[in-house]
Motif scaffolding. Structure first.
Motif, PDB file in Angstrom:
ATOM      1  N   ILE A   1     -23.093 -41.611  34.451  1.00  0.00           N
ATOM      2  CA  ILE A   1     -23.953 -41.339  32.930  1.00  0.00           C
ATOM      3  C   ILE A   1     -24.410 -42.154  33.198  1.00  0.00           C
ATOM      4  N   LYS A   2     -24.142 -43.867  32.712  1.00  0.00           N
ATOM      5  CA  LYS A   2     -24.595 -45.035  32.720  1.00  0.00           C
ATOM      6  C   LYS A   2     -25.844 -45.150  33.498  1.00  0.00           C
ATOM      7  N   GLN A   3     -25.021 -44.783  34.289  1.00  0.00           N
ATOM      8  CA  GLN A   3     -26.520 -45.124  36.108  1.00  0.00           C
ATOM      9  C   GLN A   3     -28.063 -44.195  35.978  1.00  0.00           C
ATOM     10  N   ILE A   4     -27.145 -43.062  35.335  1.00  0.00           N
ATOM     11  CA  ILE A   4     -28.622 -42.347  35.876  1.00  0.00           C
ATOM     12  C   ILE A   4     -29.387 -41.954  34.399  1.00  0.00           C
TER      13      ILE A   4
ATOM     14  N   GLU B   1     -26.521 -32.395  35.853  1.00  0.00           N
ATOM     15  CA  GLU B   1     -25.486 -31.565  36.103  1.00  0.00           C
ATOM     16  C   GLU B   1     -24.660 -31.166  36.865  1.00  0.00           C
ATOM     17  N   LEU B   2     -25.262 -31.574  37.832  1.00  0.00           N
ATOM     18  CA  LEU B   2     -24.546 -31.430  38.983  1.00  0.00           C
ATOM     19  C   LEU B   2     -23.891 -32.600  39.841  1.00  0.00           C
ATOM     20  N   TYR B   3     -24.135 -33.219  38.496  1.00  0.00           N
ATOM     21  CA  TYR B   3     -22.546 -34.149  38.927  1.00  0.00           C
ATOM     22  C   TYR B   3     -21.198 -34.057  37.625  1.00  0.00           C
ATOM     23  N   ASN B   4     -21.836 -32.707  37.386  1.00  0.00           N
ATOM     24  CA  ASN B   4     -20.446 -32.556  36.065  1.00  0.00           C
ATOM     25  C   ASN B   4     -19.247 -31.335  37.130  1.00  0.00           C
TER      26      ASN B   4
ATOM     27  N   PHE C   1     -14.765 -40.714  36.673  1.00  0.00           N
ATOM     28  CA  PHE C   1     -15.827 -40.836  37.377  1.00  0.00           C
ATOM     29  C   PHE C   1     -18.101 -40.899  36.153  1.00  0.00           C
ATOM     30  N   ARG C   2     -16.440 -40.822  35.311  1.00  0.00           N
ATOM     31  CA  ARG C   2     -18.368 -39.304  34.601  1.00  0.00           C
ATOM     32  C   ARG C   2     -18.869 -40.832  33.906  1.00  0.00           C
TER      33      ARG C   2
END
Length: 351
Positions: free
Chosen positions: A61-64, A46-49, A56-57
């Motif tokens: 998500i893929k990397q996480i 969520e911090l990357y939202n 880059f979304r």
């Protein structure tokens, strides 16, 4: 290079335009494959939202998800960079590390915007957003004594020992800097600790652990102190010069006479022979030359063109023989302690 982003950076990125710009800059490098993103179990999706990171979304998500399957990257890399919002957060981190890890070596640089931590063979570079562009965005500076010979040596070693194809070598974000011997100090200081810099130099030893004179020893010691004070890894080769790592096959391919006495020297003699200028009479006072490989002194002297020499070297351009090194095995034949491999690993970690 492996990079970790502190949670505070992400939290402040929602409202701080400078940090938001820096995050977009970082994820461009991650998605392009120039740098690697290191996540931990604490990373919250969520911090990357952040709206501005929407492009880059999918990558995020893929990397996480990929890292969560591996257990969140619990084991830190041998070299990585951690991004913090500002110098105040770095100062707080420094105090925490001093309490928790009393044996760690800490070096505060760039007016508090960079903290270099060394412990148990690992290096962590903590930097603030303020120097992100230069430290992360710029190429790794590789400071050398002679850019022609030393660059060829490193690129050939990367090709053979790390199995990096020629077309991929050009993609490595390396910038070779010519230190020119006496100018190395100025080149290192020029970057003011705001860039990643590594320095590689010859030992100039005339025998194991022995300098030609005290002046040479003091010069090296001064450079060691400078690099330590600026957080610059300094790699001093154990052999006399770069050219002493040349395998016999490459020398012959370069045109060296196969009957040259060098080819029957023992390994230690090959390590400290003056490849460019040759063997001088006073060199015989050194213990490594007490065994002159069974050569008749008159025969050796006859091969020399100068009165003080007893054996000619191979000339100033002998470094060009590196282009004729054809295999990993050939290169390793003159690097019994895997010294070159260790230097390459550090370069690749930092790049």
């Amino acid at each position: 290079m492996v990079i970790n982003i502190a949670d505070d950076v992400l939290k402040e990125g929602k409202t701080n335009p400078q940090i938001l710009t820096a995050l977009k800059y970082l994820f461009y490098f991650f998605e392009s494959g120039y740098h690697s993103w290191w996540l931990t179990l604490n990373d919250d999706e969520e911090l990357y939202n952040i709206n501005e990171l929407s492009s880059f979304r999918e990558f995020i998500i893929k990397q996480i998800k990929k890292e969560s399957l591996k257990g969140g990257g619990l084991e830190p890399p041998n070299y990585y960079v951690k991004i913090l919002p500002n110098k105040n957060s770095i100062e707080q981190t420094k105090s925490e590390i001093e309490r928790q890890y009393p044996n760690a070596q800490l070096l505060l640089l760039v007016d508090g915007h960079r903290l270099r931590i060394e412990e148990n063979g690992r290096v962590c570079e903590i930097i603030s957003i303020d120097i992100l562009e230069s430290f992360v965005g710029d190429k790794l500076k590789v400071v050398l004594e002679d850019i022609r010979s030393d660059k060829l040596f490193i690129m050939k070693s990367l090709e053979l020992l790390e199995q990096i194809q020629e077309e991929d070598l050009s993609k490595l974000r390396l910038e070779f800097i010519n230190g020119g011997g006496s100018n190395i100090k100025n080149q290192i200081e020029h970057y003011q600790c705001k860039h990643r810099v590594i320095c590689i130099i010859d030992s100039d030893h005339v025998a194991p652990g022995l300098y030609l004179n005290d002046k040479e020893r003091r010069k090296k010691e001064k450079l060691i102190r400078l690099c330590n004070s600026l957080g610059v890894p300094l790699k001093i080769l154990s052999k006399r010069e770069i050219e002493n790592y040349l395998p016999d096959q490459a020398l012959i391919a370069q045109g060296v006479n196969e009957n040259h006495p060098f080819f029957i020297f023992n390994d230690t003699q090959k390590d400290y022979f003056d490849m460019k200028n040759g063997l001088k009479k006073n060199d015989l006072d050194l213990s490594i030359w007490q065994d002159n490989a069974g050569l008749d002194s008159d025969e050796v002297a006859a091969s020399s063109s100068e009165e003080n020499l007893i054996l000619n070297g191979f000339g100033e351009s002998i470094w060009q023989a590196f282009q004729y090194v054809n295999s990993k095995e050939e290169l390793e034949s003159r690097d019994q302690n895997n010294e070159i491999q260790a230097i390459l690993k550090e370069i690749l970690h930092m790049v």
